[in-house]
Enzyme design. Structure first.
Site, PDB file in Angstrom:
ATOM      1  N   ARG A 175     -49.797  10.340 -57.398  1.00 20.51           N
ATOM      2  CA  ARG A 175     -48.049   9.975 -57.682  1.00 20.51           C
ATOM      3  C   ARG A 175     -47.111  10.673 -56.690  1.00 20.51           C
ATOM      4  O   ARG A 175     -47.183  11.874 -56.464  1.00 20.51           O
ATOM      5  CB  ARG A 175     -47.531  10.475 -59.071  1.00 20.51           C
ATOM      6  N   HIS A 188     -49.738   3.344 -51.229  1.00 20.97           N
ATOM      7  CA  HIS A 188     -50.725   2.919 -52.756  1.00 20.97           C
ATOM      8  C   HIS A 188     -51.717   2.073 -52.771  1.00 20.97           C
ATOM      9  O   HIS A 188     -51.375   0.712 -53.216  1.00 20.97           O
ATOM     10  CB  HIS A 188     -49.380   2.444 -53.510  1.00 20.97           C
TER      11      HIS A 188
END
Ligand code: NDP
Ligand code: OXD
Length: 310
Positions: free
Chosen positions: A225, A273
């Site tokens: 993250r 991502h």
């Protein structure tokens, strides 16, 4: 029984609604915003829900995260306390992450960025690097994804370390546990892969102090993250040379703003991502299966521990 679905992109919500409707016959599957009878909703299947989205449903049995992480669900300040959260994992997710980690660790190990710069200058510049067993790589987080990544790296021959909260035995991997084990895990580590969940304890863990404990000139691969990284600390570690290169798949803000310095930094590789996106077909089947199991038993293997944050 109604299942409500929310993703930030409407066309994606539509896709998941269609898939889950087919896989959950007899249940009403609706886009969350189209639900007219909130009391009938038993499951909310979500990716990055908005504040208050979940609290609208008084008879909810569980929230299903369209992803392995649950931080995006816990970020909702109005999330009803104690609501079960089911994550979505599975073999495809693990396989994709193994591929991503192997690709980027090998790329740093063989110094491909420098080799490509030499090619751009038509420079026949042979870069000789140590063999993998002489290269220490470390994986932070040894859950589904981290353990698989560590095994993959060990299988490639790297001197592989792993770090987790409670410690874990993984053949071929030297493992370390908890805050007390972190210094030894980091000391001498030349390529660091982050696969921790984002929690209060891990937020900002990739900071100046951590970079300073790695081997000088270490490389970072962050596929967990964005908020694990203190961006300014990474930029200054790259400036000083303490960190040589970084591959970043996740960011504080996604999409990464166009004026963010990471985009054009010569020592940073940005990917959007994609390290291990859930394969929609497989993901929908896993989610439907988990809903059916949870509905009959009140639990399932992918139930997260919301109090722990992962
Ligand atoms: P798991 O929940 O299976 O494993 C988490 C691991 O992190 C466990 O080993 C756990 O330790 C360890 N951990 C948690 N907190 C701490 C801490 N404070 N100190 C040390 N270790 C800690 O997670 P997954 O492997 O399924 O996923 C990891 C993360 O990867 C997700 O949360 C998500 O953020 C990210 N992800 C990114 C994707 C991408 O495409 N970029 C795709 C999918 C996931 P212990 O074993 O002791 O519990
Ligand atoms: C996940 C992700 O958590 O895609 O699964 O990041």
């Amino acid at each position: 029984m109604t299942v409500a679905v929310y993703l930030p992109l409407e066309e994606k919500t539509r896709w998941w609604v269609d898939q889950l409707s087919e896989l959950l016959p007899g249940r009403n599957v609706w886009p969350l915003d189209a639900v007219t009878d909130p009391e009938a909703v038993r499951y909310a299947v979500v990716w990055r829900p908005r504040t208050g989205d979940i609290a609208r449903f008084p008879n909810l049995r569980a929230v299903v995260s369209i992803g392995a992480g649950i931080d995006h669900v816990l970020a909702d300040e109005e999330l009803p306390s104690g609501i079960p959260i089911i994550r979505t994992t599975g073999r495809d997710l693990t396989q994709r992450m193994r591929e991503y980690v192997a690709l980027h660790v090998l790329r740093h190990h063989r110094d491909m960025p420098r080799q490509l710069r030499a090619q751009a200058e038509k420079d026949w510049h042979a870069i000789v690097v140590p063999v993998a067993p002489s290269r220490t790589v470390g994986v932070m987080g040894l859950g589904n994804l981290g353990a698989a990544a560590a095994k993959t790296l060990a299988g490639l021959g790297f001197a592989t370390r792993g770090w987790s909260r409670s410690g874990r035995d993984i053949p071929g991997v030297e493992t370390f546990a908890g805050a007390d084990g972190l210094d030894d895990f980091l000391a001498g580590c030349e390529i660091l892969v982050n696969l921790l969940p984002l929690t209060g304890e891990t937020h900002g863990i990739l900071d100046e102090s951590l970079f300073g404990r790695l081997a000088p000139g270490a490389c970072i691969v962050n596929c967990a993250r964005g908020p694990h990284v203190v961006d300014d600390d990474l930029l200054s570690a790259l400036r000083s040379g303490q960190v040589k290169q970084a591959t970043l798949d996740v960011f504080h803000q996604e999409p990464l703003p166009v004026d963010h310095p990471f985009w054009s930094h010569p020592a940073i590789t940005v990917t959007p991502h994609v390290a291990s996106q859930i394969d929609p077909g497989t993901g929908a089947r896993l989610i439907a299966e988990n809903i059916k199991i949870f509905d009959t038993t009140g639990t399932c293997e992918d139930l997260a521990d919301a109090a722990r944050g992962y």
